[in-house]
Design an enzyme around this catalytic site. Structure first.
Site, short mmCIF file in Angstrom:
data_model
loop_
_atom_site.label_atom_id
_atom_site.label_comp_id
_atom_site.label_asym_id
_atom_site.label_seq_id
_atom_site.Cartn_x
_atom_site.Cartn_y
_atom_site.Cartn_z
N HIS A 42 0.85 -1.06 0.10
CA HIS A 42 0.06 -0.11 0.01
C HIS A 42 1.05 1.24 0.05
O HIS A 42 0.76 2.26 -0.66
CB HIS A 42 -0.93 0.04 1.26
CG HIS A 42 -1.69 1.19 1.49
ND1 HIS A 42 -3.02 1.16 1.24
CD2 HIS A 42 -1.50 2.38 1.94
CE1 HIS A 42 -3.14 2.37 1.69
NE2 HIS A 42 -2.23 3.20 2.02
N GLU A 43 1.78 1.20 0.88
CA GLU A 43 2.72 2.47 0.99
C GLU A 43 3.55 2.65 -0.12
O GLU A 43 3.69 3.56 -0.54
CB GLU A 43 3.52 2.39 2.18
CG GLU A 43 2.54 2.65 3.48
CD GLU A 43 2.04 3.82 3.53
OE1 GLU A 43 2.34 5.03 3.41
OE2 GLU A 43 0.61 3.69 3.76
N ASN A 68 -5.28 6.95 -1.39
CA ASN A 68 -6.27 6.02 -0.61
C ASN A 68 -7.62 6.04 -1.29
O ASN A 68 -8.08 7.15 -1.74
CB ASN A 68 -6.06 6.57 0.63
CG ASN A 68 -4.82 6.24 1.36
OD1 ASN A 68 -4.00 5.38 1.18
ND2 ASN A 68 -4.55 7.69 2.35
#
Length: 196
Positions: A20-21, A31
């Protein structure tokens, strides 16, 4: 359990949190959940009802509110047409129809993909990228899905890195410190200027 995990490495799998990061910083995707102060629901012309702001309509959950310690149905704000601020959303942790998005529900068991542009057909249980809500991804990337943005980068354009079902040992080790703050350190060692 809240609609988004407040501490992803604790709530789920640290490898998905790192993905995700990494996707945020490497590919510029965003996001796909509402930030504090943003609307958490919207009226969907596709489904004809109020929906939770999320990437895929296949990620199911339930709206509720607490009144005098009791759980009850949510109230609609007559001015906005969305649920009131007291309304909460709980995402079901299992048995969802959607398998995405790593930019929203990376802590869920079924979440294995980035949101993509697969055609959404709720009657056939096919759920792709939801272009309707005002997520950060939709606002800043012209309603394109995360996978559409990622797949048009140097790392993937012209099928440079085709998807594979084989297991690849990433060599990533995750160490847990019980009393210290966690720091993530990303080093991109890939040579993106491959010459044929």
């Amino acid at each position: 359990m809240s609609s988004q995990c407040t501490n992803p490495p604790i709530c789920g799998k640290p490898d998905r949190f790192l993905i995700h990061e990494f996707a945020t910083y490497r590919y510029g995707v965003f996001n796909e959940f509402p930030f504090p102060g943003e609307d958490t629901s919207y009226f969907s012309p596709l489904t004809g009802r109020l929906e939770r702001v999320r990437c895929s309509l296949g990620q199911f959950g339930r709206f509720y509110q607490r009144v005098n310690g009791q759980i009850s149905s949510c109230t609609v704000d007559p001015d906005t047409g969305t649920y009131t601020d007291q309304c909460q959303y709980v995402a079901y942790p299992f048995h969802n129809q959607g398998s995405s998005s790593l930019m929203e529900y990376q802590w869920r068991q079924e979440t294995v993909d980035f949101c993509d542009d697969t055609v959404t057909d709720t009657k056939a249980n096919r759920y792709g990228h939801n272009r309707e809500p005002h997520t950060q991804q939709n606002r800043l990337c012209e309603h394109r899905s995360c996978w559409d943005v990622i797949s048009h980068t140097q790392d993937f354009i012209n099928n440079i890195n085709p998807p594979t079902n084989s297991y690849i040992d990433s060599g990533v080790l995750v160490f847990h410190a019980t009393s210290r703050k966690r720091i993530a350190f990303f080093v991109d060692m890939a040579d993106v200027s491959v010459h044929v």
